[in-house]
Design an enzyme around this catalytic site. Structure first.
Site, short mmCIF file in Angstrom:
data_model
loop_
_atom_site.label_atom_id
_atom_site.label_comp_id
_atom_site.label_asym_id
_atom_site.label_seq_id
_atom_site.Cartn_x
_atom_site.Cartn_y
_atom_site.Cartn_z
N SER A 68 120.53 -89.88 35.18
CA SER A 68 121.10 -90.39 36.42
C SER A 68 121.02 -89.32 37.53
O SER A 68 119.93 -88.90 37.89
CB SER A 68 122.53 -90.87 36.14
OG SER A 68 123.04 -91.60 37.21
N ASP B 166 119.01 -102.39 35.50
CA ASP B 166 119.82 -101.24 35.93
C ASP B 166 120.32 -101.50 37.36
O ASP B 166 119.50 -101.59 38.28
CB ASP B 166 118.94 -99.97 35.87
CG ASP B 166 119.72 -98.71 36.15
OD1 ASP B 166 120.72 -98.77 36.89
OD2 ASP B 166 119.33 -97.64 35.64
N HIS C 229 122.53 -99.22 33.33
CA HIS C 229 122.31 -97.81 33.68
C HIS C 229 122.65 -96.90 32.49
O HIS C 229 122.63 -95.67 32.62
CB HIS C 229 123.18 -97.48 34.90
CG HIS C 229 122.79 -96.20 35.60
ND1 HIS C 229 121.56 -96.01 36.18
CD2 HIS C 229 123.48 -95.05 35.82
CE1 HIS C 229 121.52 -94.80 36.72
NE2 HIS C 229 122.68 -94.20 36.51
C1 MLT Z 1 122.86 -90.51 42.38
O1 MLT Z 1 123.70 -90.43 43.26
O2 MLT Z 1 122.19 -89.55 42.01
C2 MLT Z 1 122.66 -91.85 41.78
O3 MLT Z 1 123.35 -92.81 42.50
C3 MLT Z 1 123.01 -91.86 40.35
C4 MLT Z 1 124.45 -91.54 40.15
O4 MLT Z 1 125.29 -92.44 40.16
O5 MLT Z 1 124.76 -90.40 39.96
#
Ligand code: MLT
Length: 200
Positions: free
Chosen positions: A102, A152, A183
């Site tokens: 992520s 996702d 996700h």
């Molecule tokens: C991010 O901010 O990098 C993406 O939205 C993934 C997350 O939720 O961290």
């Protein structure tokens, strides 16, 4: 940067760079490194940014909307930290494979987008496209595994495919693996990443 370094048994193995998701820390992905390569050294780094108390690697303006200036600054900061860590812990800076989930996958992708020699390869669990409209460095010889979700909600499948296309356009070798559990980082995708890694 706050981190854990575990020296591996085999110096010829890549060093695994672990990059957690939003709200995680440097201990989260250690069990995954164990599945990918028990003998490799591990450098697990905590993101330097806090969002409501949750560690991240760079600021965002909203979910999925990155603060580009901070992303660029933090990517440089992480790359410089990796250079210093390689000297301190005496690992081969040119043989590093990132494993990110992520937000951690997004900063790993950003390292690839901005620095030709930051990583030898990367396992990206549910990454997004970190930036658009820039020229990528020549990524010949780099291998990337993307684990993506058909459903996702944070990274739609078209974006996973766009990331693959951008990396391949810069000559990286990219494999994409699909899951259908949103996700989530699944054991199945870690096992698929492990098979990919064993073929490197
Ligand atoms: C991010 O901010 O990098 C993406 O939205 C993934 C997350 O939720 O961290």
């Amino acid at each position: 940067m706050k981190h854990i370094f575990q020296k591996g048994k085999d110096h010829n193995k890549p060093t695994l760079l672990l990059l957690h998701g939003t709200g995680g820390d440097e201990s989260n992905l250690l069990p995954i490194a164990e599945i990918i390569d028990k003998e490799a050294s591990v450098l697990s780094v905590r993101g330097n940014v806090l969002e409501n108390g949750m560690p991240r690697y760079f600021k965002r303006l909203a979910e999925g909307v990155f603060d580009e200036e901070d992303l660029i600054f933090r990517t440089k900061e992480l790359n410089e930290f990796l250079n210093q860590a390689a000297q301190k812990y005496e690992f081969n800076r040119n043989n590093m494979i990132a494993i990110g989930y992520s937000n951690g996958a997004n900063i790993a992708a950003s390292l690839l987008f901005h620095y030709q020699d930051a990583l030898k390869g990367a396992i990206l669990h549910h990454p997004m496209v970190p930036r658009r409209g820039i020229d990528l460095p020549d990524l010949s010889g780099k291998s990337v595994f993307i684990a993506a979700g058909t459903n996702d909600p944070i990274c739609p499948p078209e974006e996973s495919e766009e990331l693959q296309t951008l990396l391949e356009g810069a000559n990286a070798k990219v494999e994409i693996h699909w899951e259908n559990r949103g996700h989530q980082l699944t054991l199945e995708e870690v096992e698929a990443a492990s098979k990919w890694y064993s073929r490197l």
